[in-house]
Design a protein around this motif. Structure first.
Motif, PDB file in Angstrom:
ATOM      1  N   TYR A 144       0.753  -1.364  -0.035  1.00 52.29           N
ATOM      2  CA  TYR A 144       0.414   0.086   0.156  1.00 52.29           C
ATOM      3  C   TYR A 144       0.318   1.104  -0.043  1.00 52.29           C
ATOM      4  O   TYR A 144       0.485   2.807  -0.599  1.00 52.29           O
ATOM      5  CB  TYR A 144      -0.715  -0.194   1.838  1.00 52.29           C
ATOM      6  N   ILE A 145       1.460   1.322   0.353  1.00 52.22           N
ATOM      7  CA  ILE A 145       3.314   1.711   0.345  1.00 52.22           C
ATOM      8  C   ILE A 145       3.902   1.371  -1.129  1.00 52.22           C
ATOM      9  O   ILE A 145       5.187   0.733  -0.862  1.00 52.22           O
ATOM     10  CB  ILE A 145       3.455   2.620   1.288  1.00 52.22           C
TER      11      ILE A 145
ATOM     12  N   GLU B  90       4.963   7.380  -0.280  1.00 50.00           N
ATOM     13  CA  GLU B  90       4.243   7.442   1.379  1.00 50.00           C
ATOM     14  C   GLU B  90       3.431   8.523   1.073  1.00 50.00           C
ATOM     15  O   GLU B  90       2.633   8.208   1.568  1.00 50.00           O
ATOM     16  CB  GLU B  90       4.961   7.427   2.433  1.00 50.00           C
TER      17      GLU B  90
ATOM     18  N   PHE C 218      -3.996  -1.569  12.683  1.00 51.60           N
ATOM     19  CA  PHE C 218      -2.868   0.099  13.129  1.00 51.60           C
ATOM     20  C   PHE C 218      -3.181   1.381  12.398  1.00 51.60           C
ATOM     21  O   PHE C 218      -2.940   2.295  12.596  1.00 51.60           O
ATOM     22  CB  PHE C 218      -1.120  -0.402  12.185  1.00 51.60           C
TER      23      PHE C 218
ATOM     24  N   GLN D 210       9.303   2.773   9.252  1.00 49.23           N
ATOM     25  CA  GLN D 210       8.097   2.831   9.976  1.00 49.23           C
ATOM     26  C   GLN D 210       7.275   2.561  11.009  1.00 49.23           C
ATOM     27  O   GLN D 210       8.168   3.679  11.958  1.00 49.23           O
ATOM     28  CB  GLN D 210       7.672   1.194   8.848  1.00 49.23           C
TER      29      GLN D 210
ATOM     30  N   VAL E 115       5.667  -1.889   9.054  1.00 44.53           N
ATOM     31  CA  VAL E 115       5.271  -2.296   8.024  1.00 44.53           C
ATOM     32  C   VAL E 115       6.850  -2.352   6.870  1.00 44.53           C
ATOM     33  O   VAL E 115       6.959  -3.280   5.273  1.00 44.53           O
ATOM     34  CB  VAL E 115       3.939  -2.082   6.870  1.00 44.53           C
TER      35      VAL E 115
HETATM   36  N1  GLN Z   1       3.722   4.457   7.584  1.00 46.03           N
HETATM   37  C1  GLN Z   1       3.672   3.919   7.640  1.00 46.03           C
HETATM   38  C2  GLN Z   1       1.789   4.166   8.156  1.00 46.03           C
HETATM   39  O1  GLN Z   1       1.624   5.147   8.854  1.00 46.03           O
HETATM   40  C3  GLN Z   1       3.049   2.674   9.251  1.00 46.03           C
HETATM   41  C4  GLN Z   1       2.590   1.542   9.609  1.00 46.03           C
HETATM   42  C5  GLN Z   1       3.436   0.676   9.859  1.00 46.03           C
HETATM   43  O2  GLN Z   1       4.482   0.423   9.939  1.00 46.03           O
HETATM   44  N2  GLN Z   1       2.797  -0.363  10.092  1.00 46.03           N
HETATM   45  O3  GLN Z   1       1.066   3.325   7.497  1.00 46.03           O
END
Ligand code: GLN
Length: 344
Positions: free
Chosen positions: A60-61, A192, A129, A96, A293
Motif C-alpha cells: 500500500y506504500i 508514502e 494500525f 516505519q 511494515v
Molecule cells: N508509515 C506507515 C503507515 O502510516 C506505518 C505503518 C506500520 O508500520 N504499521 O501506514
C-alpha cells in the motif's frame, strides 16, 4: 597412562555435564545471559527460518513492494553494547512504525508519561494500525502511540517552533537511540506521502476532535518522514538496547530517556506493539516489542538486551512473520519472557 587418560576423559565429561547444567539453569532462569552463547542462539534462529517464505511485502506504500523479499537479519544487542548478528543486519530499510515508541519517548521526556496517557491514550485498540473505526468508536480517538492515529498525535505533541524544528527533534531523538546519524529515505517518503490519503483522514479527524496538537498536514508530513527513516536490524538492536539499558545508549553512553519513564514506554510496547495481534504476541513471547511494515521488529528484554530482526514479508496485521518467529524462538530458547520462561 590409559587409566589417566580415561580418568581425564571422565573428569572432562563430568565437567562438561556440570557446565552444561549450569548453562541450562541460567537459561531456564533467564538469570545470566553472559554464560550463554548469544551468538549461537542468533545463528540457530537464522538457520531455522532462513528459507521461510510465508507472507508478502507491504504494497500500500508502493515502494515497499520493491524491497527484496528474501532479506533476513537477526541481531541481539546487550545492555553493555555487545552485538551478536547473523544475516542481512546492515541492510537499510524504512523504520516505519518501529519509530512510534521512540517518538512517544520524546514526548514523555518533554512532558512526562501522564501527558501521553491523557493526550494520546494507552489502551490497546484490538484493531488494525490504520483503523478509522477505532478512532470513531473509542473516545480517546488517538487511542495509543503504536497505531497511526496515536503516532501522528505524538508527533504533533513534540514541543517545536516550526515544522523544520519538529522534524529535527524527531530525527535527533531517533539518532540518539541508534547512536548514529540515520538518513531519510527520500524515495520512501515520496512514495508514502503521495499516497497518504488514509493517514491524512486520520490527522484531520483527530484535529476535528481536538486530539491533534499541531496543524494536521504538518503532523502528517513529519510523521511520514519519521516512518521513512532508514535503519538496519543492527540499528534497531541498538535502539532497543538503549531501552534495555534503562534509557542510556550503550554505544554512546548518552541518556535518551529518564530511567523512571522506561517502564511506561515498555508497557505501551507490550500492550500495543503488534496492533490487533498484541495479545497473541504477549501470550507467546512475554516481551515488549514494536513492529513496522518495512519488516523490522525490535523486542526488549528489560535490563538485559534487545532482539531485533528484519524480513520484509508481512502477515495480515502488517507484522513481519519471519522476524516475529525468529525473535520468538530466541526468547523461548533463552527463557527471557517477563512472566516466566516460555519455551516454544
Ligand atoms: N508509515 C506507515 C503507515 O502510516 C506505518 C505503518 C506500520 O508500520 N504499521 O501506514
Amino acid at each position: 597412562m590409559t587409566a589417566r587418560v580415561t580418568g581425564k576423559k571422565i573428569l572432562t565429561g563430568a565437567l562438561a555435564a556440570v557446565l552444561s547444567l549450569t548453562m541450562t539453569q541460567a537459561i531456564a532462569k533467564g538469570a545470566d545471559q553472559s554464560t550463554v552463547n548469544l551468538q549461537h542462539v542468533v545463528d540457530q534462529a537464522y538457520t531455522k527460518y532462513k528459507d521461510f517464505k510465508e507472507g508478502k511485502n507491504a504494497d500500500y506504500i508502493p515502494i515497499l513492494a520493491t524491497v527484496p523479499s528474501d532479506l533476513f537479519g537477526v541481531v541481539i544487542v546487550t545492555r553493555d553494547g555487545k552485538i551478536y548478528a547473523k544475516g542481512d543486519v546492515d541492510y537499510k530499510f524504512s523504520i516505519q512504525s518501529v519509530s512510534k515508541p521512540f517518538t512517544a519517548s520524546l514526548v514523555m521526556q518533554q512532558q512526562g508519561p501522564e501527558a501521553v496517557a491523557e493526550k494520546i491514550g494507552v489502551e490497546p485498540t484490538g484493531m488494525p494500525f490504520n483503523s478509522k473505526v477505532a478512532l470513531e468508536l473509542l473516545e480517546a480517538r488517538s487511542v495509543n502511540p503504536s497505531v497511526n492515529a496515536g503516532a501522528i498525535a505524538a508527533v504533533s505533541m513534540v514541543q517545536a517552533k516550526s515544522e523544520k524544528d519538529r522534524w529535527k527533534q524527531v530525527l535527533q531523538n531517533l539518532n540518539d537511540y541508534a547512536g548514529s546519524d540515520l538518513k531519510l529515505m527520500d524515495e520512501v517518503y515520496d512514495s508514502e506521502y503521495s499516497t497518504s490519503w488514509s493517514n491524512r483522514a486520520i490527522a484531520n479527524l483527530l484535529y476535528n476532535y481536538g486530539r491533534l496538537y499541531s496543524e494536521p498536514e504538518e503532523a502528517l508530513r513529519v510523521y511520514t518522514r519519521q516512518c521513512s527513516v532508514g535503519v538496519s536490524a543492527k540499528d534497531l538492536g541498538i535502539m532497543g538496547a538503549t531501552l534495555a539499558n534503562e534509557g542510556v545508549n550503550p554505544i554512546t553512553n548518552k541518556r535518551v530517556l529518564a530511567a523512571e519513564h522506561v517502564p511506561e514506554l515498555l508497557a505501551v510496547m507490550a500492550m500495543t506493539g503488534f496492533y490487533d495481534e498484541s495479545g497473541i504476541w504477549q501470550y507467546t513471547s512475554g516481551l515488549p516489542a514494536k513492529t513496522g511494515v518495512g519488516g523490522g521488529i525490535v523486542t526488549v528484554v528489560p535490563g538485559k538486551f534487545a532482539i531485533a530482526a528484519f524480513s520484509p514479508r508481512l502477515n495480515e496485521a502488517g507484522n513481519s512473520i519471519r522476524a516475529m518467529k525468529a525473535i520468538r524462538y530466541i526468547a523461548g530458547e533463552l527463557g527471557v519472557g517477563l512472566y516466566g520462561a516460555n519455551p516454544e
